[in-house]
Scaffold this active site. Sequence first.
Site, mmCIF file in Angstrom:
data_model
loop_
_atom_site.group_PDB
_atom_site.id
_atom_site.type_symbol
_atom_site.label_atom_id
_atom_site.label_comp_id
_atom_site.label_asym_id
_atom_site.label_seq_id
_atom_site.Cartn_x
_atom_site.Cartn_y
_atom_site.Cartn_z
ATOM 1 N N SER A 45 0.836 -1.190 0.000
ATOM 2 C CA SER A 45 0.000 0.000 0.000
ATOM 3 C C SER A 45 0.884 1.259 0.000
ATOM 4 O O SER A 45 1.700 1.442 -0.892
ATOM 5 C CB SER A 45 -0.946 -0.037 1.206
ATOM 6 O OG SER A 45 -1.953 0.924 1.083
ATOM 7 N N ASP A 72 -5.306 -3.416 -2.727
ATOM 8 C CA ASP A 72 -4.352 -3.044 -1.672
ATOM 9 C C ASP A 72 -3.575 -4.236 -1.114
ATOM 10 O O ASP A 72 -4.154 -5.207 -0.626
ATOM 11 C CB ASP A 72 -5.132 -2.376 -0.536
ATOM 12 C CG ASP A 72 -4.235 -1.639 0.433
ATOM 13 O OD1 ASP A 72 -3.279 -2.249 0.932
ATOM 14 O OD2 ASP A 72 -4.489 -0.446 0.691
#
Length: 532
Positions: A185, A326
């Site tokens: 991320s 993510d």
Amino acid sequence: MINRYSPKSRAARELDAAFSRANSFQQWQAIAEAYDRKTGRDAWREKADSPLYDNVSIDTRLQRLRKLRKRGNDQGLLFALSEGIHGNMAGMGNPKLYSKARSGTKRLITEYIDEICDALEYLSPRDFDGIAWADRIEFFQVASHCYGRSALMLSGGGTLGYFHFGVLKALIEQKLCPVVISGASAGAFVAAIVGARSDREFLALFENNTLARALTENRDNIKIGFGMGKQIDMRSIKREMAKLIPDLTFKEAYEKTGRSINISISPAEPRQNSRLLNHIASPNVTLRSAVLASTALPGVFQPVQLEARDVNGGIKPYLPSRRWIDGSFSQDLPAKRLARLYGVNHFIVSQVMPGLGREPNTRPGLRKIVSDASVAATKQMLRGYLDFLQRYHRMGPQMGTALNAVNALMEQQYTGDINIFPGYGLSGLGKLLKMMSEDEMADLIRAGERATWPKIPIIDTTTRIGRTLDSILHSFEVDQAHWLRSAPQTNTARGEAGAERGSRKPATPAKARRNKRVSAIISGKAEGKAAA
């Protein structure tokens, strides 16, 4: 009456407050040494014995290594080194040994590590006469494999992830940044930026607040928030990302900098598996598309398709039928995969997520037992509930992906051997998606530096042998590459065999480009070695 050397003394309290005013690691280190002197921690460092490790064994080995080197007994020295190069020799890797004093651990441990590194350097020159070249290469390769190496893992955390920039700045300035770096991320964004730059190029980003300004310009007035995924113009996101992440693949970035960058991505569909992208498993995938995928937080960004460079240098879809989200949902800190790929057995973690950012409690006691049992019971209950939902209820692919993500988040480990945490608490959650000002960004980056400085002594001590071995093996690689490049080439080696064997086809454009790139890498390594 408070003892003059007590941590509660006035002098110690004044020094404790001075840590927050330090503007560089050198200043912090000077304060740490003064603090240890005032509180008696320096005396603890000088005293070798402790129940935390086997100081007698360490001292015996230290004296043996010194005698062997002094007498010129090279074979004996090599044998002695091969018996004891591992990170937790006689318990000297015990974390408690590095939490007592601010400026370092026991002098005996640092002297022992110094002696090992000096002995390794002594045996490393190619023209060393004491032991055959082939035997020494084999020894260093085996020693490196047994000792392992360190990796830096950068967690996810939205805007809070820019804290990682300060962590990297502090480590690179002290020449302690591991070659292997992972990011998920927000950590993926930071990893890609450092992975595409040399140390000098990366540190230049902090001059005149260049990095903080670039991170906060937002010329397209991009707004990010939950439920806004379909409204976000991905072209604007890509333009902003291109300012800091060059148009490179994982392989090209590795060839430029020598850093092994690893980016975690999670599947957008229940039947997919998570991936760890790097120059080994996905060499031609572009850094930008990997970062876009790893930062695609559900509800904020749409799932992302990866891109890769083809044999002609063009950009094309990579696994076109798959979309990714993510990376934190599946492997925020991919320790097991890094261990398999690179032989990593020592992990430095920069963890920015509030609630996950705390040191493991190593003190035995009823409170710790109850706390651990409570956490384990809660996890088991949630696992059972999720399993029940997935078994006996019909659900669409989005809900299935969400449940898999929740289960993966519960199973993950969020700390490592050395942990670097910010000072904020759960209140930091309000800044996860905040668009910061330049001053706020600079303060967050500075917080990363300050949080790293107290960890520099333990990182320096616990990674020094591994860094020495890696440096020696790197020198071997450069020497070998130079020999191969400068060695006389026969007609056969040059592909110029006689007509009776037929003429060899000319090199393809792709191969010619590859040969030029390899020559450039060799030259770059040689220049780096000369500069060092």
